[in-house]
Design a protein around this motif. Structure first.
Motif, PDB file in Angstrom:
ATOM      1  N   ASN A  46       0.824  -1.208   0.000  1.00  0.00           N
ATOM      2  CA  ASN A  46       0.000   0.000   0.000  1.00  0.00           C
ATOM      3  C   ASN A  46       0.858   1.258   0.000  1.00  0.00           C
ATOM      4  OD1 ASN A  46      -2.787   1.024   0.146  1.00  0.00           O
ATOM      5  ND2 ASN A  46      -2.128   1.904   2.100  1.00  0.00           N
ATOM      6  N   GLU A  47       1.949   1.225   0.753  1.00  0.00           N
ATOM      7  CA  GLU A  47       2.860   2.374   0.806  1.00  0.00           C
ATOM      8  C   GLU A  47       3.470   2.636  -0.571  1.00  0.00           C
ATOM      9  OE1 GLU A  47       4.926   5.560   2.534  1.00  0.00           O
ATOM     10  OE2 GLU A  47       3.282   4.347   3.330  1.00  0.00           O
ATOM     11  N   ASN A  50       0.633   3.940  -3.053  1.00  0.00           N
ATOM     12  CA  ASN A  50       0.211   5.325  -2.809  1.00  0.00           C
ATOM     13  C   ASN A  50       1.217   6.343  -3.331  1.00  0.00           C
ATOM     14  OD1 ASN A  50      -2.167   4.563  -1.607  1.00  0.00           O
ATOM     15  ND2 ASN A  50      -1.367   4.657   0.481  1.00  0.00           N
ATOM     16  N   ASN A  51       2.431   5.866  -3.618  1.00  0.00           N
ATOM     17  CA  ASN A  51       3.472   6.778  -4.094  1.00  0.00           C
ATOM     18  C   ASN A  51       3.976   6.391  -5.475  1.00  0.00           C
ATOM     19  OD1 ASN A  51       4.289   8.611  -1.604  1.00  0.00           O
ATOM     20  ND2 ASN A  51       3.894   6.558  -0.820  1.00  0.00           N
ATOM     21  N   LEU A  60      11.350   3.338   2.903  1.00  0.00           N
ATOM     22  CA  LEU A  60      10.487   2.222   3.265  1.00  0.00           C
ATOM     23  C   LEU A  60      11.126   1.299   4.294  1.00  0.00           C
ATOM     24  CD1 LEU A  60       9.218   1.161  -0.281  1.00  0.00           C
ATOM     25  CD2 LEU A  60       7.948   2.455   1.430  1.00  0.00           C
ATOM     26  N   ASN A  63       8.805  -0.298   6.959  1.00  0.00           N
ATOM     27  CA  ASN A  63       7.887  -1.288   6.387  1.00  0.00           C
ATOM     28  C   ASN A  63       8.619  -2.570   6.015  1.00  0.00           C
ATOM     29  OD1 ASN A  63       7.037   1.615   5.453  1.00  0.00           O
ATOM     30  ND2 ASN A  63       5.122   0.449   5.526  1.00  0.00           N
TER      31      ASN A  63
END
Length: 206
Positions: A46-47, A50-51, A60, A63
């Protein structure tokens, strides 16, 4: 408390000892562990999603380190040395994609730090197509995570303990190594210091 441990092998041993109360050891944990892993994989995905239109996705490391934590928990549950699994799979990759390059094979040493292993992975993969492409690496990692879960669930459906038959453990070892290799690739593509943030997670267990 600052954790003073050098090699990935010793970090894995430390995690195995300290995470028992956090993770648990009963049969219920057998099924909660892969769910925890997939949950962290989802947050990582998801991270990145979203980018996706950004030139730089951002750091990251946190994560990635949480995903690594549960990857190592799976390895520990079945007494798999993740460094040895990495070396074994990269030997196969070097034979398959790099014509048994002796210089690359010589980089596969045991008892390295996580940072050194991340660098070793980069040196092995840097001449491969898409080795530094974040989107390609991420999609490949998600695919490998799915294959790891398939291998895991096939085995624990029959075996609820860590004493898997050798052939079953071999399948898990192979998929664990693939996940680890692509996780390292994402960390490198994102200039993430995986070792630093992973150690911080382990420090929280002290």
């Amino acid at each position: 408390m600052k954790l003073q441990i050098d090699t990935l092998k010793n970090l894995q041993k430390f995690q195995k000892e300290k995470s028992k109360d956090f993770i648990g050891t009963d049969d219920k944990t057998t099924f909660l562990l892969p769910l925890s892993f997939i949950a962290e994989v989802g947050l990582l995905s998801n991270e990145i999603k979203n980018n996706v239109n950004s030139d730089i996705i951002g750091n990251l490391s946190n994560n990635l380190s949480k995903v690594l934590f549960y990857l190592i928990e799976i390895a520990n549950k079945f007494d798999i040395d993740i460094e040895k699994a990495f070396i074994s799979k990269q030997r196969i990759n070097i034979e398959r994609f790099s014509n048994n390059n002796a210089d690359l094979i010589n980089k596969l040493k045991e008892n390295q730090t996580l940072k050194e292993i991340q660098e070793t992975n980069t040196n092995i993969r840097k001449n491969w197509t898409g080795y530094n492409d974040m989107m390609l690496l991420s999609l490949a990692f998600m695919n490998e995570a799915g294959e790891l879960m398939e291998a895991y669930l096939k085995k624990v459906h029959t075996y609820h303990k860590s004493d898997l038959p050798d052939e079953d453990k071999s399948s898990l070892k192979h998929e664990l190594a693939d996940c680890f290799i692509y996780l390292l690739g994402i960390a490198n593509a994102n200039n993430s210091n995986l070792e630093e943030t992973y150690i911080k997670i382990l420090e929280s267990l002290i």
